[in-house]
Motif scaffolding. Structure first.
Motif, PDB file in Angstrom:
ATOM      1  N   UNK A  63       0.825  -1.208   0.000  1.00 56.28           N
ATOM      2  CA  UNK A  63       0.000   0.000   0.000  1.00 56.28           C
ATOM      3  C   UNK A  63       0.859   1.258   0.000  1.00 56.28           C
ATOM      4  N   UNK A  64       1.964   1.176   0.707  1.00 62.22           N
ATOM      5  CA  UNK A  64       2.782   2.352   0.956  1.00 62.22           C
ATOM      6  C   UNK A  64       3.693   2.701  -0.218  1.00 62.22           C
ATOM      7  N   UNK A  65       4.340   1.704  -0.789  1.00 60.57           N
ATOM      8  CA  UNK A  65       5.382   1.980  -1.790  1.00 60.57           C
ATOM      9  C   UNK A  65       4.876   2.714  -3.034  1.00 60.57           C
ATOM     10  N   UNK A  66       3.681   2.438  -3.546  1.00 58.47           N
ATOM     11  CA  UNK A  66       3.217   3.212  -4.708  1.00 58.47           C
ATOM     12  C   UNK A  66       3.094   4.708  -4.432  1.00 58.47           C
ATOM     13  N   UNK A  67       2.977   5.072  -3.142  1.00 58.01           N
ATOM     14  CA  UNK A  67       2.819   6.481  -2.793  1.00 58.01           C
ATOM     15  C   UNK A  67       4.142   7.188  -2.557  1.00 58.01           C
ATOM     16  N   UNK A  68       5.216   6.440  -2.579  1.00 57.92           N
ATOM     17  CA  UNK A  68       6.537   7.040  -2.342  1.00 57.92           C
ATOM     18  C   UNK A  68       6.930   8.013  -3.451  1.00 57.92           C
ATOM     19  N   UNK A  69       6.299   7.897  -4.611  1.00 53.91           N
ATOM     20  CA  UNK A  69       6.569   8.804  -5.721  1.00 53.91           C
ATOM     21  C   UNK A  69       5.369   9.688  -6.035  1.00 53.91           C
ATOM     22  N   UNK A  70       4.488   9.843  -5.046  1.00 50.71           N
ATOM     23  CA  UNK A  70       3.302  10.681  -5.234  1.00 50.71           C
ATOM     24  C   UNK A  70       3.683  12.111  -5.578  1.00 50.71           C
TER      25      UNK A  70
END
Length: 232
Positions: free
Chosen positions: A208-215
């Protein structure tokens, strides 16, 4: 004679009334000549002093409760007063009657959706767990009312989620995961949810978290990268 309170007020550079009766009146009504925000800041500083000094704790608590219960009082000042109730409750000279009124006020305001009232009140009750009859179960129930209620602002929900997580509510992490994955949820709420997962989740939450690291939103990006480091 110069009182201890007068000395504290002078030492902190507050250009405020020197007599206790006038100080209490200033807490209640402010000064017409003051800018609204500046007036609230000065009243806040004065209340901090009065709640720590002998002889002024009880009258200060009384006026804080009076302001909070007055729906015509300035909204920002009411919230400041709410923030001070836990401190007032713990004051050495506080009477049991006033302690009961403080709890009653916090419990009433935690159901009030006005701006940040419910979140501030919930935090006040949380800080009184060791000093009163406030149970974890009561706090979790109150937090869930806020989290479920459409009438409560995002700021209140952020606080409620934080309290629920601190108390290890079994549903808190589920909510946090749902909001983290919900692209339509408010950014402030998603950021708080990510932080909750970082402190209480596990490595399985990295999906869940990793896709948002490049938000593109720096708040989500910062929260996600910090969470990633904790969960690895």
């Amino acid at each position: 004679a110069v009182t201890e309170v007068d000395s504290r007020v002078e030492a902190e550079g507050l250009k405020l009334p020197s007599k206790l009766t006038e100080q209490i009146q200033f807490l209640r009504f402010g000064a017409d000549s003051k800018d609204d925000i500046l007036g609230v800041v000065e009243r806040n500083d004065l209340a901090d002093v009065l709640l720590q000094e002998s002889g002024s704790q009880v009258p200060t608590a009384k006026v804080l409760i009076e302001v909070i219960r007055d729906v015509n009082s300035d909204v920002l000042w009411r919230d400041y007063c709410l923030q001070k109730l836990a401190l007032a409750y713990r004051a050495d000279e506080m009477t049991e009657e006033l302690r009961s009124q403080i709890l009653e006020t916090l419990r009433a305001m935690v159901r009030n959706p006005l701006i940040s009232c419910s979140g501030t009140s919930l935090l006040g009750l949380y800080h009184l767990r060791d000093f009163s009859f406030v149970s974890d179960d009561e706090l979790i129930k109150a937090a869930n009312v806020i989290l479920d209620g459409k009438e409560f602002a995002t700021a209140n929900k952020v606080t409620a989620l934080q309290v629920a997580v601190l108390l290890h509510d079994k549903d808190a992490l589920t909510r946090a995961r749902e909001w983290t994955a919900d692209s339509h949820a408010p950014i402030q709420l998603r950021s708080s949810a990510i932080a909750a997962i970082a402190g209480n989740g596990d490595s399985g939450d990295l999906r869940l978290i990793q896709p948002l690291c490049d938000s593109r939103d720096f708040r989500l990006r910062y929260a996600a990268r910090a969470a990633e480091q904790k969960l690895k």
